[in-house]
Design a protein around this motif. Structure first.
Motif, short mmCIF file in Angstrom:
data_model
loop_
_atom_site.label_atom_id
_atom_site.label_comp_id
_atom_site.label_asym_id
_atom_site.label_seq_id
_atom_site.Cartn_x
_atom_site.Cartn_y
_atom_site.Cartn_z
N GLY A 1 35.55 28.54 57.96
CA GLY A 1 34.99 27.52 57.09
C GLY A 1 34.55 28.02 55.73
N TYR A 2 34.80 29.27 55.40
CA TYR A 2 34.46 29.82 54.09
C TYR A 2 35.73 30.34 53.43
CZ TYR A 2 29.74 29.66 55.95
OH TYR A 2 28.56 29.25 56.50
N PRO A 3 36.60 29.44 52.98
CA PRO A 3 37.92 29.90 52.50
C PRO A 3 37.85 30.76 51.24
CG PRO A 3 37.65 27.55 52.10
CD PRO A 3 36.48 27.98 52.93
N LEU A 4 36.96 30.45 50.31
CA LEU A 4 36.90 31.27 49.08
C LEU A 4 36.40 32.68 49.36
CD1 LEU A 4 35.60 28.66 46.47
CD2 LEU A 4 37.91 29.54 46.82
N ALA A 5 35.37 32.80 50.19
CA ALA A 5 34.87 34.13 50.54
C ALA A 5 35.92 34.91 51.33
CB ALA A 5 33.59 34.01 51.33
N GLY A 6 36.62 34.22 52.22
CA GLY A 6 37.67 34.88 52.99
C GLY A 6 38.81 35.37 52.12
N LEU A 7 39.25 34.52 51.19
CA LEU A 7 40.32 34.93 50.28
C LEU A 7 39.87 36.06 49.36
CD1 LEU A 7 41.98 31.54 49.31
CD2 LEU A 7 42.96 33.40 50.67
N ALA A 8 38.60 36.03 48.95
CA ALA A 8 38.07 37.10 48.09
C ALA A 8 38.06 38.44 48.82
CB ALA A 8 36.67 36.75 47.62
N MET A 9 38.03 38.41 50.13
CA MET A 9 38.10 39.66 50.89
C MET A 9 39.54 40.01 51.25
SD MET A 9 34.90 39.61 53.51
CE MET A 9 34.42 37.91 53.62
N LEU A 10 40.32 39.01 51.62
CA LEU A 10 41.67 39.28 52.13
C LEU A 10 42.66 39.71 51.04
CD1 LEU A 10 42.17 36.46 54.76
CD2 LEU A 10 41.86 38.89 55.18
N LEU A 11 42.67 39.01 49.93
CA LEU A 11 43.69 39.32 48.90
C LEU A 11 43.59 40.74 48.35
CD1 LEU A 11 43.95 35.91 47.00
CD2 LEU A 11 45.51 36.91 48.68
N PRO A 12 42.39 41.22 47.93
CA PRO A 12 42.34 42.62 47.47
C PRO A 12 42.69 43.62 48.57
CG PRO A 12 40.39 41.43 46.77
CD PRO A 12 41.12 40.54 47.72
N ALA A 13 42.30 43.33 49.81
CA ALA A 13 42.61 44.25 50.91
C ALA A 13 44.11 44.34 51.15
CB ALA A 13 41.88 43.82 52.18
N VAL A 14 44.79 43.22 51.12
CA VAL A 14 46.25 43.22 51.32
C VAL A 14 46.94 43.94 50.16
CG1 VAL A 14 48.28 41.72 51.44
CG2 VAL A 14 46.27 41.19 52.81
N ILE A 15 46.50 43.67 48.94
CA ILE A 15 47.08 44.35 47.77
C ILE A 15 46.89 45.86 47.89
CG2 ILE A 15 46.82 44.68 45.28
CD1 ILE A 15 46.22 41.64 45.12
N ALA A 16 45.68 46.28 48.27
CA ALA A 16 45.41 47.72 48.39
C ALA A 16 46.25 48.35 49.49
CB ALA A 16 43.92 47.94 48.66
N ILE A 17 46.41 47.66 50.62
CA ILE A 17 47.22 48.22 51.71
C ILE A 17 48.67 48.37 51.28
CG2 ILE A 17 48.16 47.71 54.00
CD1 ILE A 17 45.41 46.55 54.72
N VAL A 18 49.20 47.36 50.62
CA VAL A 18 50.59 47.44 50.15
C VAL A 18 50.75 48.59 49.16
CG1 VAL A 18 52.35 46.23 48.81
CG2 VAL A 18 51.13 45.03 50.62
N LEU A 19 49.82 48.72 48.23
CA LEU A 19 49.93 49.78 47.22
C LEU A 19 49.70 51.17 47.81
CD1 LEU A 19 48.20 48.14 44.14
CD2 LEU A 19 50.63 48.63 44.48
N LEU A 20 48.91 51.28 48.86
CA LEU A 20 48.71 52.59 49.49
C LEU A 20 49.99 53.15 50.10
CD1 LEU A 20 45.23 52.18 51.20
CD2 LEU A 20 45.85 53.85 49.45
#
Length: 159
Positions: free
Chosen positions: A121-140
């Motif tokens: 129920g907190y989509p903005l907070a969830g996206l604020a955590m998920l998007l940078p984490a996914v970007i970092a994992i891909v770049l790692l």
């Protein structure tokens, strides 16, 4: 007795990391992926530090807690994890090998918190955590990032 090198005009090899250290030695180019991952990890460390400051201020103002020493322990964990993430960001930016694993583990922790936050129920907070984490994992796992971040700590000094 030592043998002379086969190519006396070429640069010497450093046995610690295999890089050339003569006049023709060029520092490796830092890829943009390293900068992005280091900034993401540093921002996560800053968020943990802000959470620790808020948690500590609530603890000092007398907010009700079940266990005071448990709350102090939680505050210590927030501060320690923040300091660890700052170290990971700094040494990853400098090109060391060991922070890649630390950054990956931190991003996996963020994913385990971000996904339930997103679906809870907190989509903005969830996206604020998920998007940078996914970007970092891909770049790692980018080849240029792995190549740049492969420096060992070096040999210890001798007497």
């Amino acid at each position: 007795m030592s043998r002379p090198s086969e190519n006396p005009s070429g640069p010497d090899e450093n046995p610690a990391d295999g890089r050339a250290n003569g006049p023709a030695a060029v520092p490796p180019v830092r890829p943009a992926g390293i900068l992005v991952v280091a900034v993401i990890v540093a921002l996560e460390a800053s968020a943990l530090l802000a959470a620790a400051a808020w948690y500590g201020s609530q603890l000092l103002t007398g907010a009700p807690v079940l266990s005071f020493w448990g709350a102090v322990f939680t505050l210590g964990l927030l501060l320690a994890f923040s300091a660890w993430l700052f170290a990971v960001a700094r040494f990853l930016f400098r090109g060391y090998r060991w922070p890649r694993a630390g950054a990956l583990v931190a991003q996996l922790f963020v994913l385990t918190i971000g996904f339930p936050t997103l679906t809870g129920g907190y989509p903005l907070a969830g996206l604020a955590m998920l998007l940078p984490a996914v970007i970092a994992i891909v770049l790692l796992f980018d080849k240029r990032v792995i190549t740049f971040a492969s420096r060992a700590g070096g040999v210890p000094p001798t007497l």
